[in-house]
Motif scaffolding. Structure first.
Motif, PDB file in Angstrom:
ATOM      1  N   ARG A   1     -10.381  33.965  54.399  1.00  0.00           N
ATOM      2  CA  ARG A   1     -10.236  33.148  53.198  1.00  0.00           C
ATOM      3  C   ARG A   1      -9.792  33.998  52.007  1.00  0.00           C
ATOM      4  O   ARG A   1      -8.956  33.590  51.209  1.00  0.00           O
ATOM      5  CB  ARG A   1     -11.564  32.461  52.887  1.00  0.00           C
ATOM      6  CG  ARG A   1     -11.519  31.604  51.665  1.00  0.00           C
ATOM      7  CD  ARG A   1     -12.842  30.931  51.402  1.00  0.00           C
ATOM      8  NE  ARG A   1     -12.717  30.062  50.252  1.00  0.00           N
ATOM      9  CZ  ARG A   1     -13.737  29.484  49.667  1.00  0.00           C
ATOM     10  NH1 ARG A   1     -14.954  29.660  50.138  1.00  0.00           N
ATOM     11  NH2 ARG A   1     -13.547  28.727  48.629  1.00  0.00           N
ATOM     12  N   GLY A   2     -10.345  35.193  51.890  1.00  0.00           N
ATOM     13  CA  GLY A   2      -9.957  36.090  50.803  1.00  0.00           C
ATOM     14  C   GLY A   2      -8.513  36.540  50.912  1.00  0.00           C
ATOM     15  O   GLY A   2      -7.793  36.624  49.913  1.00  0.00           O
ATOM     16  N   GLU A   3      -8.077  36.829  52.135  1.00  0.00           N
ATOM     17  CA  GLU A   3      -6.674  37.222  52.335  1.00  0.00           C
ATOM     18  C   GLU A   3      -5.743  36.061  52.033  1.00  0.00           C
ATOM     19  O   GLU A   3      -4.712  36.240  51.387  1.00  0.00           O
ATOM     20  CB  GLU A   3      -6.458  37.750  53.756  1.00  0.00           C
ATOM     21  CG  GLU A   3      -7.064  39.116  53.948  1.00  0.00           C
ATOM     22  CD  GLU A   3      -6.690  39.758  55.272  1.00  0.00           C
ATOM     23  OE1 GLU A   3      -5.756  39.275  55.952  1.00  0.00           O
ATOM     24  OE2 GLU A   3      -7.337  40.754  55.627  1.00  0.00           O
ATOM     25  N   ARG A   4      -6.108  34.857  52.493  1.00  0.00           N
ATOM     26  CA  ARG A   4      -5.282  33.674  52.194  1.00  0.00           C
ATOM     27  C   ARG A   4      -5.200  33.443  50.694  1.00  0.00           C
ATOM     28  O   ARG A   4      -4.139  33.152  50.161  1.00  0.00           O
ATOM     29  CB  ARG A   4      -5.860  32.429  52.870  1.00  0.00           C
ATOM     30  CG  ARG A   4      -5.426  32.214  54.280  1.00  0.00           C
ATOM     31  CD  ARG A   4      -5.754  30.793  54.769  1.00  0.00           C
ATOM     32  NE  ARG A   4      -7.012  30.241  54.293  1.00  0.00           N
ATOM     33  CZ  ARG A   4      -8.166  30.290  54.945  1.00  0.00           C
ATOM     34  NH1 ARG A   4      -8.235  30.875  56.120  1.00  0.00           N
ATOM     35  NH2 ARG A   4      -9.254  29.749  54.430  1.00  0.00           N
ATOM     36  N   GLY A   5      -6.333  33.568  50.020  1.00  0.00           N
ATOM     37  CA  GLY A   5      -6.346  33.367  48.572  1.00  0.00           C
ATOM     38  C   GLY A   5      -5.496  34.392  47.849  1.00  0.00           C
ATOM     39  O   GLY A   5      -4.785  34.064  46.901  1.00  0.00           O
ATOM     40  N   SER A   6      -5.534  35.629  48.312  1.00  0.00           N
ATOM     41  CA  SER A   6      -4.720  36.674  47.699  1.00  0.00           C
ATOM     42  C   SER A   6      -3.241  36.370  47.882  1.00  0.00           C
ATOM     43  O   SER A   6      -2.451  36.491  46.951  1.00  0.00           O
ATOM     44  CB  SER A   6      -5.035  38.039  48.314  1.00  0.00           C
ATOM     45  OG  SER A   6      -6.370  38.395  48.062  1.00  0.00           O
ATOM     46  N   ARG A   7      -2.872  35.978  49.079  1.00  0.00           N
ATOM     47  CA  ARG A   7      -1.464  35.636  49.345  1.00  0.00           C
ATOM     48  C   ARG A   7      -1.053  34.384  48.588  1.00  0.00           C
ATOM     49  O   ARG A   7       0.035  34.313  48.030  1.00  0.00           O
ATOM     50  CB  ARG A   7      -1.236  35.445  50.844  1.00  0.00           C
ATOM     51  CG  ARG A   7      -1.198  36.745  51.609  1.00  0.00           C
ATOM     52  CD  ARG A   7      -0.680  36.545  53.014  1.00  0.00           C
ATOM     53  NE  ARG A   7      -1.408  35.543  53.767  1.00  0.00           N
ATOM     54  CZ  ARG A   7      -2.465  35.786  54.535  1.00  0.00           C
ATOM     55  NH1 ARG A   7      -2.933  36.998  54.646  1.00  0.00           N
ATOM     56  NH2 ARG A   7      -3.061  34.804  55.192  1.00  0.00           N
ATOM     57  N   ARG A   8      -1.922  33.376  48.563  1.00  0.00           N
ATOM     58  CA  ARG A   8      -1.602  32.110  47.907  1.00  0.00           C
ATOM     59  C   ARG A   8      -1.387  32.298  46.408  1.00  0.00           C
ATOM     60  O   ARG A   8      -0.501  31.692  45.826  1.00  0.00           O
ATOM     61  CB  ARG A   8      -2.719  31.093  48.135  1.00  0.00           C
ATOM     62  CG  ARG A   8      -2.342  29.696  47.695  1.00  0.00           C
ATOM     63  CD  ARG A   8      -3.412  28.666  48.019  1.00  0.00           C
ATOM     64  NE  ARG A   8      -4.016  28.883  49.316  1.00  0.00           N
ATOM     65  CZ  ARG A   8      -5.339  28.891  49.518  1.00  0.00           C
ATOM     66  NH1 ARG A   8      -6.171  28.701  48.541  1.00  0.00           N
ATOM     67  NH2 ARG A   8      -5.825  29.098  50.725  1.00  0.00           N
ATOM     68  N   SER A   9      -2.174  33.140  45.800  1.00  0.00           N
ATOM     69  CA  SER A   9      -2.043  33.331  44.355  1.00  0.00           C
ATOM     70  C   SER A   9      -0.705  33.955  44.002  1.00  0.00           C
ATOM     71  O   SER A   9      -0.177  33.731  42.928  1.00  0.00           O
ATOM     72  CB  SER A   9      -3.187  34.173  43.810  1.00  0.00           C
ATOM     73  OG  SER A   9      -3.084  35.485  44.273  1.00  0.00           O
ATOM     74  N   THR A  10      -0.139  34.743  44.899  1.00  0.00           N
ATOM     75  CA  THR A  10       1.180  35.313  44.629  1.00  0.00           C
ATOM     76  C   THR A  10       2.286  34.388  45.097  1.00  0.00           C
ATOM     77  O   THR A  10       3.352  34.362  44.514  1.00  0.00           O
ATOM     78  CB  THR A  10       1.355  36.687  45.300  1.00  0.00           C
ATOM     79  OG1 THR A  10       1.146  36.555  46.686  1.00  0.00           O
ATOM     80  CG2 THR A  10       0.420  37.705  44.708  1.00  0.00           C
ATOM     81  N   SER A  11       2.030  33.583  46.134  1.00  0.00           N
ATOM     82  CA  SER A  11       3.095  32.707  46.634  1.00  0.00           C
ATOM     83  C   SER A  11       3.394  31.579  45.663  1.00  0.00           C
ATOM     84  O   SER A  11       4.509  31.082  45.622  1.00  0.00           O
ATOM     85  CB  SER A  11       2.740  32.142  48.005  1.00  0.00           C
ATOM     86  OG  SER A  11       1.667  31.253  47.914  1.00  0.00           O
ATOM     87  N   SER A  12       2.427  31.177  44.855  1.00  0.00           N
ATOM     88  CA  SER A  12       2.694  30.113  43.891  1.00  0.00           C
ATOM     89  C   SER A  12       3.732  30.548  42.876  1.00  0.00           C
ATOM     90  O   SER A  12       4.509  29.746  42.383  1.00  0.00           O
ATOM     91  CB  SER A  12       1.406  29.682  43.191  1.00  0.00           C
ATOM     92  OG  SER A  12       0.884  30.746  42.429  1.00  0.00           O
ATOM     93  N   SER A  13       3.790  31.840  42.598  1.00  0.00           N
ATOM     94  CA  SER A  13       4.807  32.334  41.670  1.00  0.00           C
ATOM     95  C   SER A  13       6.093  32.679  42.406  1.00  0.00           C
ATOM     96  O   SER A  13       7.076  33.030  41.799  1.00  0.00           O
ATOM     97  CB  SER A  13       4.293  33.560  40.916  1.00  0.00           C
ATOM     98  OG  SER A  13       4.056  34.616  41.813  1.00  0.00           O
ATOM     99  N   ALA A  14       6.074  32.565  43.740  1.00  0.00           N
ATOM    100  CA  ALA A  14       7.265  32.903  44.528  1.00  0.00           C
ATOM    101  C   ALA A  14       7.816  31.656  45.216  1.00  0.00           C
ATOM    102  O   ALA A  14       8.470  31.736  46.233  1.00  0.00           O
ATOM    103  CB  ALA A  14       6.919  33.969  45.561  1.00  0.00           C
TER     104      ALA A  14
END
Length: 117
Positions: free
Chosen positions: A72-85
């Motif tokens: 969940r932490g890894e997904r959240g880390s990736r998701r927070s950057t993917s929203s800007s990408a």
């Protein structure tokens, strides 16, 4: 995600992304990043908040506690950057690498490549 907006919690997640670390080594790495001593109460509070939210897990290895991001932490880390990408996995990986570089948590000579999971 709200937890990723916090400076110390964000930096903890970036340092734990892709690897686990002993608590003391993590705290030392944060101190180097901030170029100052990390206050124990602030550090413990950030770790506790991440654990309670299910983003970080702790286990004991010998006499040391070891921290790692949960899935969940890894997904959240990736998701927070993917929203800007714009949601593209390739752009998200590139964006996440930029975040790591911009926070000076990873030396420039280390190649960053993240595969989509």
């Amino acid at each position: 995600m709200e937890w990723f907006a916090s400076g110390m919690r964000r930096d903890v997640c970036l340092l734990l992304y892709g690897e686990e670390r002993k608590v003391q080594k993590l705290k030392t790495a944060l101190g180097r990043r901030y170029d100052r001593r990390v206050r124990p109460k602030q550090f413990d509070g950030a770790i506790r908040a991440l654990e309670e939210a299910g983003h970080v897990e702790r286990r004991t290895e010998g006499i040391a506690d070891v921290l790692a991001l949960t899935e969940r932490g890894e997904r959240g880390s990736r998701r927070s950057t993917s929203s800007s990408a714009n949601g593209s996995p390739a752009q998200a990986s590139s964006s996440f690498a930029m975040v790591l570089r911009s926070t000076s948590l990873v030396p420039s000579y280390i190649s960053l490549s993240f595969a989509s999971r």
